[in-house]
Design a protein around this motif. Structure first.
Motif, short mmCIF file in Angstrom:
data_model
loop_
_atom_site.label_atom_id
_atom_site.label_comp_id
_atom_site.label_asym_id
_atom_site.label_seq_id
_atom_site.Cartn_x
_atom_site.Cartn_y
_atom_site.Cartn_z
N UNK A 163 0.86 -1.18 0.00
CA UNK A 163 0.00 0.00 0.00
C UNK A 163 0.89 1.23 0.00
N UNK A 164 0.72 2.08 -1.02
CA UNK A 164 1.51 3.30 -1.14
C UNK A 164 0.62 4.52 -0.95
N UNK A 165 1.10 5.46 -0.16
CA UNK A 165 0.42 6.74 0.00
C UNK A 165 1.26 7.80 -0.69
N UNK A 166 0.62 8.51 -1.60
CA UNK A 166 1.29 9.55 -2.37
C UNK A 166 0.58 10.86 -2.12
N UNK A 167 1.34 11.89 -1.78
CA UNK A 167 0.78 13.23 -1.61
C UNK A 167 1.11 14.03 -2.86
N UNK A 168 0.08 14.51 -3.54
CA UNK A 168 0.27 15.24 -4.79
C UNK A 168 -0.65 16.45 -4.83
N UNK A 169 -0.12 17.61 -5.17
CA UNK A 169 -0.97 18.79 -5.27
C UNK A 169 -1.79 18.83 -6.57
N UNK A 170 -1.40 17.99 -7.55
CA UNK A 170 -2.07 18.00 -8.85
C UNK A 170 -2.40 16.57 -9.26
N UNK A 171 -3.59 16.11 -8.88
CA UNK A 171 -3.98 14.73 -9.13
C UNK A 171 -3.96 14.40 -10.62
N UNK A 172 -4.49 15.27 -11.46
CA UNK A 172 -4.57 14.98 -12.90
C UNK A 172 -3.20 14.73 -13.50
N UNK A 173 -2.23 15.56 -13.16
CA UNK A 173 -0.86 15.36 -13.68
C UNK A 173 -0.26 14.09 -13.11
N UNK A 174 -0.47 13.85 -11.81
CA UNK A 174 0.05 12.63 -11.20
C UNK A 174 -0.53 11.40 -11.89
N UNK A 175 -1.84 11.39 -12.12
CA UNK A 175 -2.51 10.23 -12.72
C UNK A 175 -1.97 9.97 -14.13
N UNK A 176 -1.75 11.01 -14.91
CA UNK A 176 -1.19 10.85 -16.24
C UNK A 176 0.20 10.20 -16.16
N UNK A 177 1.05 10.71 -15.28
CA UNK A 177 2.39 10.15 -15.10
C UNK A 177 2.31 8.72 -14.59
N UNK A 178 1.40 8.45 -13.67
CA UNK A 178 1.22 7.10 -13.13
C UNK A 178 0.81 6.14 -14.24
#
Length: 80
Positions: free
Chosen positions: A4-19
């Motif tokens: 289980x990984x917890x990621x803190x990101x201020x920009x979910x849309x950009x994070x999801x694209x990179x993910x």
């Protein structure tokens, strides 16, 4: 084994694209995505549950991801 990984990101849309773009690397690390959750109140915290096929490769993937400077913590879990 799961992780289980917890990621803190201020920009979910950009994070999801990179993910999503990182899919092949996660597969090579022996990780299969099981579930993604997003903090319903703030949206800046994401939890990802993985099936782990090779812990050493998963640990190497974690080290690489943390090297990018983002806030990410991971916990290995096993069913008891």
């Amino acid at each position: 084994m799961q992780m289980l990984c917890q990621i803190d990101t201020p920009d979910y849309a950009s994070w999801k694209t990179a993910f999503d773009d990182d899919y092949e690397e996660r597969m090579q690390a022996g990780l299969s995505q099981l579930q993604i959750w997003r903090d319903a109140d703030h949206g800046s915290t994401v939890l990802v549950l993985f099936e782990v096929n090779d812990r050493k490769r998963a640990e190497a993937w974690i080290a690489k991801e943390q090297g990018f400077g983002g806030a990410m913590t991971c916990t290995f879990l096993e069913t008891v």
